[in-house]
Design a protein around this motif. Structure first.
Motif, PDB file in Angstrom:
ATOM      1  N   SER A  55      22.115   1.618 -10.273  1.00  0.00           N
ATOM      2  CA  SER A  55      22.994   0.631  -9.656  1.00  0.00           C
ATOM      3  C   SER A  55      23.936   0.016 -10.685  1.00  0.00           C
ATOM      4  N   MET A  56      23.424  -0.266 -11.879  1.00  0.00           N
ATOM      5  CA  MET A  56      24.270  -0.844 -12.926  1.00  0.00           C
ATOM      6  C   MET A  56      25.318   0.157 -13.411  1.00  0.00           C
ATOM      7  N   ILE A  57      24.914   1.421 -13.534  1.00  0.00           N
ATOM      8  CA  ILE A  57      25.865   2.452 -13.967  1.00  0.00           C
ATOM      9  C   ILE A  57      26.979   2.623 -12.939  1.00  0.00           C
ATOM     10  N   ILE A  58      26.602   2.684 -11.653  1.00  0.00           N
ATOM     11  CA  ILE A  58      27.602   2.804 -10.586  1.00  0.00           C
ATOM     12  C   ILE A  58      28.536   1.602 -10.593  1.00  0.00           C
ATOM     13  N   GLY A  59      27.961   0.412 -10.805  1.00  0.00           N
ATOM     14  CA  GLY A  59      28.784  -0.793 -10.851  1.00  0.00           C
ATOM     15  C   GLY A  59      29.804  -0.747 -11.970  1.00  0.00           C
ATOM     16  N   ILE A  60      29.370  -0.286 -13.148  1.00  0.00           N
ATOM     17  CA  ILE A  60      30.295  -0.185 -14.284  1.00  0.00           C
ATOM     18  C   ILE A  60      31.391   0.835 -13.995  1.00  0.00           C
ATOM     19  N   GLN A  61      31.022   1.970 -13.388  1.00  0.00           N
ATOM     20  CA  GLN A  61      32.012   3.002 -13.080  1.00  0.00           C
ATOM     21  C   GLN A  61      33.040   2.507 -12.067  1.00  0.00           C
ATOM     22  N   LEU A  62      32.580   1.807 -11.034  1.00  0.00           N
ATOM     23  CA  LEU A  62      33.509   1.272 -10.039  1.00  0.00           C
ATOM     24  C   LEU A  62      34.424   0.221 -10.659  1.00  0.00           C
ATOM     25  N   PRO A 109       9.795   3.568 -10.067  1.00  0.00           N
ATOM     26  CA  PRO A 109      11.059   3.925  -9.408  1.00  0.00           C
ATOM     27  C   PRO A 109      12.098   2.804  -9.400  1.00  0.00           C
ATOM     28  N   PRO A 110      11.702   1.515  -9.189  1.00  0.00           N
ATOM     29  CA  PRO A 110      12.721   0.457  -9.186  1.00  0.00           C
ATOM     30  C   PRO A 110      13.518   0.386 -10.488  1.00  0.00           C
ATOM     31  N   PHE A 111      12.903   0.800 -11.596  1.00  0.00           N
ATOM     32  CA  PHE A 111      13.612   0.776 -12.870  1.00  0.00           C
ATOM     33  C   PHE A 111      14.815   1.729 -12.829  1.00  0.00           C
ATOM     34  N   TYR A 112      14.593   2.928 -12.317  1.00  0.00           N
ATOM     35  CA  TYR A 112      15.674   3.920 -12.260  1.00  0.00           C
ATOM     36  C   TYR A 112      16.709   3.560 -11.188  1.00  0.00           C
ATOM     37  N   ILE A 113      16.254   2.938 -10.120  1.00  0.00           N
ATOM     38  CA  ILE A 113      17.190   2.481  -9.088  1.00  0.00           C
ATOM     39  C   ILE A 113      18.107   1.398  -9.645  1.00  0.00           C
ATOM     40  N   ILE A 146      33.236  -4.417  -5.481  1.00  0.00           N
ATOM     41  CA  ILE A 146      32.070  -3.586  -5.161  1.00  0.00           C
ATOM     42  C   ILE A 146      31.285  -3.258  -6.429  1.00  0.00           C
ATOM     43  N   GLY A 147      32.009  -2.936  -7.514  1.00  0.00           N
ATOM     44  CA  GLY A 147      31.328  -2.645  -8.772  1.00  0.00           C
ATOM     45  C   GLY A 147      30.527  -3.827  -9.278  1.00  0.00           C
ATOM     46  N   SER A 148      31.079  -5.021  -9.145  1.00  0.00           N
ATOM     47  CA  SER A 148      30.364  -6.222  -9.587  1.00  0.00           C
ATOM     48  C   SER A 148      29.097  -6.442  -8.778  1.00  0.00           C
ATOM     49  N   ILE A 149      29.172  -6.171  -7.478  1.00  0.00           N
ATOM     50  CA  ILE A 149      27.995  -6.339  -6.617  1.00  0.00           C
ATOM     51  C   ILE A 149      26.892  -5.357  -7.028  1.00  0.00           C
ATOM     52  N   PHE A 150      27.275  -4.083  -7.220  1.00  0.00           N
ATOM     53  CA  PHE A 150      26.289  -3.089  -7.646  1.00  0.00           C
ATOM     54  C   PHE A 150      25.664  -3.469  -8.983  1.00  0.00           C
ATOM     55  N   PHE A 151      26.509  -3.881  -9.933  1.00  0.00           N
ATOM     56  CA  PHE A 151      26.002  -4.245 -11.261  1.00  0.00           C
ATOM     57  C   PHE A 151      25.072  -5.447 -11.171  1.00  0.00           C
ATOM     58  N   PHE A 152      25.454  -6.441 -10.374  1.00  0.00           N
ATOM     59  CA  PHE A 152      24.637  -7.651 -10.248  1.00  0.00           C
ATOM     60  C   PHE A 152      23.268  -7.329  -9.647  1.00  0.00           C
ATOM     61  N   ILE A 153      23.257  -6.481  -8.608  1.00  0.00           N
ATOM     62  CA  ILE A 153      21.979  -6.112  -7.989  1.00  0.00           C
ATOM     63  C   ILE A 153      21.089  -5.389  -8.990  1.00  0.00           C
ATOM     64  N   GLY A 154      21.675  -4.427  -9.725  1.00  0.00           N
ATOM     65  CA  GLY A 154      20.890  -3.709 -10.719  1.00  0.00           C
ATOM     66  C   GLY A 154      20.398  -4.609 -11.827  1.00  0.00           C
ATOM     67  N   PHE A 155      21.253  -5.541 -12.274  1.00  0.00           N
ATOM     68  CA  PHE A 155      20.871  -6.446 -13.353  1.00  0.00           C
ATOM     69  C   PHE A 155      19.726  -7.359 -12.920  1.00  0.00           C
ATOM     70  N   VAL A 156      19.804  -7.892 -11.697  1.00  0.00           N
ATOM     71  CA  VAL A 156      18.730  -8.771 -11.201  1.00  0.00           C
ATOM     72  C   VAL A 156      17.419  -8.006 -11.115  1.00  0.00           C
TER      73      VAL A 156
END
Length: 322
Positions: free
Chosen positions: A286-293, A278-282, A247-257
Motif C-alpha cells: 500500500s505504501m509503495i502504491i501510494g508513493i508511485q501514485l 500477511p498484513p506486513f506485506y499488504i 489517492i496516493g496519499s490515502i494509500f500511503f497513509f493506510i499502509g503507514f498506519v
C-alpha cells in the motif's frame, strides 16, 4: 484565388471526408445553392482525411470552379477529430457549421442552424437526427445507450451528441481542441471551455446515397473510453496532482498506519514476528502504491505545465488556405 482573411464573413462550412469522391460535387452544389439563396458570404472547407480514391482530385476541380471552396489534404488517415481540428483552425466565418460528406446531412438545415447562432445567441447547436435510417440493431440501439450515458455524465441535455451536423460561434471552435476521437464530445469540450448556451435542433437524416459507412462497432467501445478520458482531462488535466496525489496519499497513509500498528504489536508482544505476517506485506504494498501514485501526479504536473500546444498533423497539400 485565395479568400482574404476577414472578420465579416457570415459562414464557414467544414466538411471532413474519407473516400467520398461520388458525393462531393452534388454536396457542394447543394450547399452553394442554399447559401446563395440566403445571400450569405461563405467558405466551404473540405478536409481530405487521407482518402485512397479520387476525392482530392475532385476537391481540386471544385476549388477551381469556386474560389470559396478550400481544401486541406492529410498525408494519411488521422481520423475525423484531426480533420475537424484542422478545419477549425482555418475557418474565418462568424458562424461555423460542420457536416458529413456522405449526403446524410441536408444542407437545407444550414439557414436554421445559422439563425440559432447569429440571431438567437447560442454558442453551439447540435443536430438531433430524431428519425434515423440506419440499421436499428447495429447503430440506433447502441447510439441511444451511448447518448443516454453521455447525457447523464456530462449533464448536457442533448439527444444526439455524435451528430455531424452542428453549428458554432467562431470563438467556440477557436477555444477547443479536438483530438483522438473526441469529435463525439465536442458539446462536452465546449461546456468545459466555458460555453454554456448549448442547444439542439431536430434535423433531417437522409439515407446514404453513395459509398459505405466508415465506422464500426469499435466506435462504441472507444466512445466510452474517450468519455472517461475527457471527463478526467477536463477536471484534472491542468492539476493531475489533485487526483493522483490524493489517492496516493490515502494509500500511503493506510499502509503507514498498518505498519505502525504492527510495530507497536511487535514491541508489546516480543515473540510476534513481522515478516511472516500477511498484513506486513499488504501495508508495504500500500505504501509503495501510494508513493508511485504521488510521483505520477508530480510528473503529471510537470508535463501539464510544459505541454506544447495543439497536435500537429502531417498535411500534404492545401488549397486557398494560408
Amino acid at each position: 484565388m485565395k479568400i482574404p482573411l476577414t472578420n465579416n464573413m457570415d459562414l464557414s462550412i467544414v466538411v471532413p471526408l474519407l473516400n467520398e469522391e461520388e458525393s462531393l460535387p452534388e454536396l457542394c452544389a447543394w450547399i452553394e445553392r442554399v447559401v446563395n439563396e440566403h445571400h450569405y458570404t461563405y467558405e466551404i472547407i473540405l478536409i481530405d482525411d487521407g482518402s485512397t480514391d479520387n476525392s482530392w482530385e475532385v476537391i481540386e476541380t471544385l476549388c477551381q470552379g469556386n474560389p470559396r471552396i478550400r481544401g486541406i489534404r492529410f498525408q494519411r488517415n488521422y481520423g475525423k477529430s484531426a480533420a475537424l481540428n484542422e478545419g477549425f483552425k482555418a475557418v474565418q466565418g462568424n458562424v461555423v457549421i460542420t457536416m458529413d460528406a456522405d449526403m446524410q446531412d441536408s444542407p437545407d438545415e444550414i439557414p436554421g442552424l445559422y439563425r440559432l447562432i447569429a440571431d438567437d445567441g447560442y454558442d453551439m447547436i447540435s443536430g438531433w437526427k430524431k428519425k434515423r435510417y440506419d440499421n436499428t440493431l447495429t447503430k440506433n440501439i447502441p447510439s441511444r445507450f451511448f447518448n443516454w450515458s453521455t447525457r447523464r455524465i456530462s449533464k448536457i441535455p442533448l439527444h444526439d451528441f455524435n451528430c455531424g451536423l452542428k453549428s458554432y460561434k467562431r470563438k467556440v471552435v477557436k477555444c477547443i481542441e479536438v483530438y483522438g476521437e473526441m469529435h463525439r464530445y465536442i458539446p462536452v469540450l465546449a461546456k468545459w471551455a466555458g460555453f454554456r448556451k448549448i442547444g439542439e435542433k431536430v434535423v433531417e437524416h437522409r439515407k446514404r446515397k453513395y459509398g459505405t459507412t466508415k465506422f464500426g462497432w469499435d466506435r462504441f467501445v472507444n466512445g466510452f473510453l474517450d468519455l472517461a478520458s475527457i471527463m478526467f482531462v477536463s477536471k484534472y488535466g491542468k492539476r493531475p496532482m489533485h487526483f493522483f496525489g490524493l489517492i496516493g496519499s490515502i494509500f500511503f497513509f493506510i499502509g503507514f498506519v498498518m505498519i505502525v500498528i504492527l510495530v507497536i504489536g511487535r514491541i508489546t508482544e516480543p515473540g510476534t514476528g513481522l515478516s511472516n505476517r500477511p498484513p506486513f506485506y499488504i501495508s508495504l504494498t500500500s505504501m509503495i502504491i501510494g508513493i508511485q501514485l504521488f510521483m505520477s501526479g508530480f510528473l503529471g504536473e510537470l508535463i501539464a505545465r510544459n505541454a506544447p500546444g495543439r497536435n500537429a498533423y502531417l498535411i500534404e497539400k492545401k488549397i486557398g488556405i494560408e
